[in-house]
Design an enzyme around this catalytic site. Structure first.
Site, PDB file in Angstrom:
ATOM      1  N   ALA A  70      87.844 -13.349 -29.882  1.00  0.00           N
ATOM      2  CA  ALA A  70      88.571 -13.003 -28.661  1.00  0.00           C
ATOM      3  C   ALA A  70      87.877 -13.710 -27.507  1.00  0.00           C
ATOM      4  O   ALA A  70      87.499 -13.108 -26.512  1.00  0.00           O
ATOM      5  CB  ALA A  70      88.597 -11.494 -28.452  1.00  0.00           C
ATOM      6  N   GLY A  72      89.036 -15.910 -25.436  1.00  0.00           N
ATOM      7  CA  GLY A  72      89.838 -15.842 -24.221  1.00  0.00           C
ATOM      8  C   GLY A  72      90.012 -17.169 -23.506  1.00  0.00           C
ATOM      9  O   GLY A  72      90.034 -17.227 -22.269  1.00  0.00           O
ATOM     10  N   LEU A  73      90.160 -18.253 -24.280  1.00  0.00           N
ATOM     11  CA  LEU A  73      90.419 -19.590 -23.724  1.00  0.00           C
ATOM     12  C   LEU A  73      89.408 -19.999 -22.660  1.00  0.00           C
ATOM     13  O   LEU A  73      89.769 -20.542 -21.615  1.00  0.00           O
ATOM     14  CB  LEU A  73      91.847 -19.674 -23.151  1.00  0.00           C
ATOM     15  CG  LEU A  73      93.002 -19.711 -24.142  1.00  0.00           C
ATOM     16  CD1 LEU A  73      94.333 -19.795 -23.416  1.00  0.00           C
ATOM     17  CD2 LEU A  73      92.860 -20.877 -25.111  1.00  0.00           C
ATOM     18  N   CYS A 131      99.920 -17.753 -25.472  1.00  0.00           N
ATOM     19  CA  CYS A 131      99.380 -17.247 -24.205  1.00  0.00           C
ATOM     20  C   CYS A 131     100.327 -16.214 -23.601  1.00  0.00           C
ATOM     21  O   CYS A 131     101.548 -16.331 -23.722  1.00  0.00           O
ATOM     22  CB  CYS A 131      99.197 -18.392 -23.206  1.00  0.00           C
ATOM     23  SG  CYS A 131      98.056 -19.677 -23.749  1.00  0.00           S
ATOM     24  N   ILE A 192      99.292 -22.437 -38.493  1.00  0.00           N
ATOM     25  CA  ILE A 192      99.515 -21.295 -37.600  1.00  0.00           C
ATOM     26  C   ILE A 192      98.336 -21.127 -36.650  1.00  0.00           C
ATOM     27  O   ILE A 192      97.236 -21.609 -36.921  1.00  0.00           O
ATOM     28  CB  ILE A 192      99.693 -19.991 -38.416  1.00  0.00           C
ATOM     29  CG1 ILE A 192      98.477 -19.739 -39.288  1.00  0.00           C
ATOM     30  CG2 ILE A 192     100.961 -20.027 -39.221  1.00  0.00           C
ATOM     31  CD1 ILE A 192      98.465 -18.406 -40.052  1.00  0.00           C
ATOM     32  N   ASN A 193      98.603 -20.415 -35.549  1.00  0.00           N
ATOM     33  CA  ASN A 193      97.523 -19.912 -34.730  1.00  0.00           C
ATOM     34  C   ASN A 193      96.946 -18.683 -35.441  1.00  0.00           C
ATOM     35  O   ASN A 193      97.378 -18.331 -36.537  1.00  0.00           O
ATOM     36  CB  ASN A 193      98.049 -19.562 -33.328  1.00  0.00           C
ATOM     37  CG  ASN A 193      97.030 -19.810 -32.247  1.00  0.00           C
ATOM     38  OD1 ASN A 193      95.844 -19.583 -32.441  1.00  0.00           O
ATOM     39  ND2 ASN A 193      97.492 -20.275 -31.089  1.00  0.00           N
ATOM     40  N   GLY A 244      95.066 -23.210 -40.653  1.00  0.00           N
ATOM     41  CA  GLY A 244      94.824 -21.814 -41.000  1.00  0.00           C
ATOM     42  C   GLY A 244      94.063 -21.662 -42.301  1.00  0.00           C
ATOM     43  O   GLY A 244      94.650 -21.726 -43.381  1.00  0.00           O
ATOM     44  N   GLY A 245      92.754 -21.520 -42.213  1.00  0.00           N
ATOM     45  CA  GLY A 245      91.950 -21.238 -43.385  1.00  0.00           C
ATOM     46  C   GLY A 245      91.629 -22.425 -44.268  1.00  0.00           C
ATOM     47  O   GLY A 245      91.068 -22.261 -45.349  1.00  0.00           O
ATOM     48  N   GLY A 266      89.725 -25.435 -38.831  1.00  0.00           N
ATOM     49  CA  GLY A 266      89.256 -24.590 -37.738  1.00  0.00           C
ATOM     50  C   GLY A 266      87.948 -23.901 -38.011  1.00  0.00           C
ATOM     51  O   GLY A 266      86.869 -24.457 -37.845  1.00  0.00           O
TER      52      GLY A 266
END
Length: 305
Positions: A70, A72-73, A131, A192-193, A244-245, A266
């Site tokens: 988290a 938060g950019l 966002c 995906i995000n 994703g993963g 990622g």
């Protein structure tokens, strides 16, 4: 010899391996570990109009097969990126770069794209629609087809560069969102995000993350990401960056077979800083086992088997 080159909406990459935004910074630290020029590209840290300090600590939590974040950019803002980070990227990486942008309003997304339009090394703009939309009560742009399409149309009008919309998995029907973005003019899609999740501290009896929830990434989400790439490949006729993963050369090939043209790595970068280098080195042997001399021929192959 195996040809690892791929094409993303007219942008030629020497291979399909791309470190994902938020896990690679602006490449500075990783350039001290290996030569970044072996990469197909990399997506730099999510950038907003103004500097953001991110969420308070703690903002990272481990899980059994991945991690929650988290952050938060957190970023220095678009003007600082243009003035300081992009000139440094040009010194450590000669290939095409992907710029990941975020925004609280449609206008902020468009303005960020306008500012990036004259940057020659930025070959693709990756738009993070996960966002919160401040004009819609904080609901994420990517959770509503209309809002996602509005952002897509606005950024397409603001830049000549190919635009890839990064889709959120936290929706009922990701294919519906993908079709809306395609109809609004997107040049490609990235998915995906992260998936929304949380952990609770048993002793304190409160959430581990100060933000309560965070984005789940890592090997745990790979099967979900793979399924969504498959669905979107069938729903929208656009190039896809699968994310994703992914943590191995075999995972990359699996993503391509599901429909991706390239793949972002990622959370694996945070566990092993040289994972992208290792994956690139191992890809030819995996392709040879699969009987292909051009890795691009794998894209969508499982749909026709």
């Amino acid at each position: 010899m195996v040809d690892l080159s791929v094409n993303l909406a007219g942008v030629a990459l020497k291979n399909p391996v791309i470190p994902a935004s938020g896990t690679f910074g602006y490449g500075r630290e990783f350039a001290e570990v290996y030569d970044l020029n072996i990469l197909g590209s990399f997506s730099f840290k999510g950038t907003t109009a103004n500097p953001r300090f991110g969420n308070p600590q703690p903002r990272i939590a481990e899980t059994a097969s991945g991690m929650l974040n988290a952050v938060g950019l957190q970023n220095p803002g678009i003007d600082a990126v243009l003035a300081e980070e992009l000139p440094h990227i040009a010194k450590i990486f000669q290939g095409p770069v992907i710029a990941n942008i975020g925004g609280e309003t449609v206008e902020e997304y468009a303005e960020n794209c306008r500012k990036l339009n004259d940057c020659p090394q930025v070959a693709i703009i990756e738009v993070n629609v996960s966002c919160p939309n401040v004009h819609a009560g904080g609901k994420n742009f990517g959770s509503d087809p209309g809002a996602a399409a509005e952002v897509t149309a606005a950024v397409k009008a603001a830049t000549d560069k190919p635009v890839f919309i990064k889709l959120s998995p936290n929706v009922t029907d990701i294919a519906q969102i993908a079709r809306a973005c395609a109809d609004a003019g997107a040049d490609g899609l990235c998915l995906i995000n992260t998936l929304l999740g949380m952990r609770i501290d048993l002793h304190a009896r409160r959430p581990v993350l100060s933000n309560r929830t965070g984005g789940l990434s890592g090997p745990a989400v790979f099967p979900v990401a793979l399924r969504m790439v498959w669905d979107v490949y069938e729903a929208a006729n656009l190039p896809i960056i699968g994310c994703g993963g992914v943590s191995s050369a075999e995972d990359v090939c699996e993503m391509l077979l599901a429909g991706a043209s390239a793949v972002e790595i990622g959370a694996a970068n945070l566990k092993n800083p040289t994972v992208c280098k290792t994956i690139i080195e191992k890809l030819p042997a995996v392709c040879e086992r699969l009987g292909v001399t051009e890795i691009s021929r794998l894209t969508g192959g499982a749909h026709h088997a």
